[in-house]
Scaffold this motif. Structure first.
Motif, mmCIF file in Angstrom:
data_model
loop_
_atom_site.group_PDB
_atom_site.id
_atom_site.type_symbol
_atom_site.label_atom_id
_atom_site.label_comp_id
_atom_site.label_asym_id
_atom_site.label_seq_id
_atom_site.Cartn_x
_atom_site.Cartn_y
_atom_site.Cartn_z
ATOM 1 N N GLN A 1 0.796 -1.152 -0.001
ATOM 2 C CA GLN A 1 0.041 -0.038 -0.054
ATOM 3 C C GLN A 1 0.853 1.190 -0.198
ATOM 4 O O GLN A 1 0.324 2.352 -0.156
ATOM 5 N N CYS B 1 -10.721 0.088 2.960
ATOM 6 C CA CYS B 1 -9.442 0.062 2.755
ATOM 7 C C CYS B 1 -8.718 1.359 2.561
ATOM 8 O O CYS B 1 -9.435 2.160 1.691
ATOM 9 N N LEU B 2 -7.540 1.506 2.909
ATOM 10 C CA LEU B 2 -6.852 2.948 2.915
ATOM 11 C C LEU B 2 -6.654 3.071 1.491
ATOM 12 O O LEU B 2 -6.198 4.167 0.839
ATOM 13 N N HIS C 1 -7.176 -9.481 6.030
ATOM 14 C CA HIS C 1 -7.083 -8.398 5.069
ATOM 15 C C HIS C 1 -5.863 -8.059 4.527
ATOM 16 O O HIS C 1 -5.496 -7.816 3.530
ATOM 17 N N HIS D 1 -3.503 -8.457 0.823
ATOM 18 C CA HIS D 1 -2.764 -7.393 0.307
ATOM 19 C C HIS D 1 -1.497 -7.915 -0.177
ATOM 20 O O HIS D 1 -1.200 -7.474 -1.053
HETATM 21 NI NI NI Z 1 -6.516 -2.690 2.999
#
Ligand code: NI
Ligand SMILES: Cc1nc(NNC(=O)[C@H](CC2CCCC2)CN(O)CO)c(F)c(N2CCN3CCOC[C@@H]3C2)n1
Length: 200
Positions: free
Chosen positions: A62, A127-128, A170, A174
């Motif tokens: 991310q 989700c960011l 979660h 990713h």
């Molecule tokens: Ni996320």
């Protein structure tokens, strides 16, 4: 950590590389920065001051680093005495963070076993890295046994259930290029198999 990449960036769909030990300087710094982001984002004043979206987990892809590393900070559910009293809210958030349900940077994580019993956050997930809302239940294992290495290279084997288990799944998604909404039933987003535990 203001460089969180968004859905559409190909890094989010890559299978991240395994991390080798000892950690490089930049990987050690990344681990610290990701956990710091979560700590700051969970303090209402600081989150507002720095314009951060609150988070209980953050995965290296991310922030555009495709390695198997994720920070997880699941605070204990401490409610403020008086939700309208700002000091109470701050005190509760700090207390919640001081004795977290699960806090670690998980490296090369592997879910070695999981319950047949499914669990899903009753509010769905966000989700960011995904700006739009994606309503619906995200069915996951309610309980998992997780093996991972910490930043010092020590092996851990933990059994998690409900909220921390959902958060870790979660984050591990990713690392495999999977996003939460991949799991949502397209036809009936809030259809859950009958024995799915709704959490929170
Ligand atoms: Ni996320
Ligand atoms: C559930 C929740 N998700 C929040 N955000 N989303 C995230 O963390 C994403 C990861 C989570 C989405 C669902 C499962 C994992 C980030 N992700 O994309 C990483 O891959 C929260 F912020 C949050 N909480 C509850 C605890 N509260 C303590 C006090 O401070 C505010 C904080 C708010 N609970």
């Amino acid at each position: 950590m203001d460089n969180i990449i968004r859905d559409g960036n190909p890094t989010l769909r890559k299978y991240a590389d395994k991390v080798t030990f000892p950690l490089s300087q930049e990987h050690q710094q990344l681990a610290k920065d990701m956990m710091k982001y979560l700590e700051v984002s969970q303090n209402p004043d600081l989150a507002e001051k720095y314009g951060l979206r609150a988070g209980v987990g953050l995965a290296a892809p991310q922030v555009d680093v495709s390695i198997q590393m994720a920070a997880v900070l699941v605070p204990s559910p401490v409610e403020p005495d008086d939700p309208d009293n700002h000091d109470d809210v701050l005190k509760a958030a700090q207390e919640a963070q001081d004795n977290p349900v699960f806090k670690d940077v998980i490296i090369n994580p592997v879910i070695v076993s999981q319950s047949v019993q499914l669990g899903a956050l009753s509010e769905g997930e966000g989700c960011l890295s995904v700006d739009e809302d994606k309503p619906g239940y995200v069915p996951r294992a309610d309980r998992i046994t997780l093996r991972y290495q910490d930043v010092d290279g020590n092996d851990h084997k933990v059994r998690l259930k409900n909220y921390p288990a959902i958060v870790c799944q979660h984050e591990i998604d990713h690392l495999h290029g999977v996003l939460f909404y991949d799991h949502i039933n397209k036809e009936q987003p809030f259809a859950a198999e009958e024995n799915t535990l709704l959490i929170g």
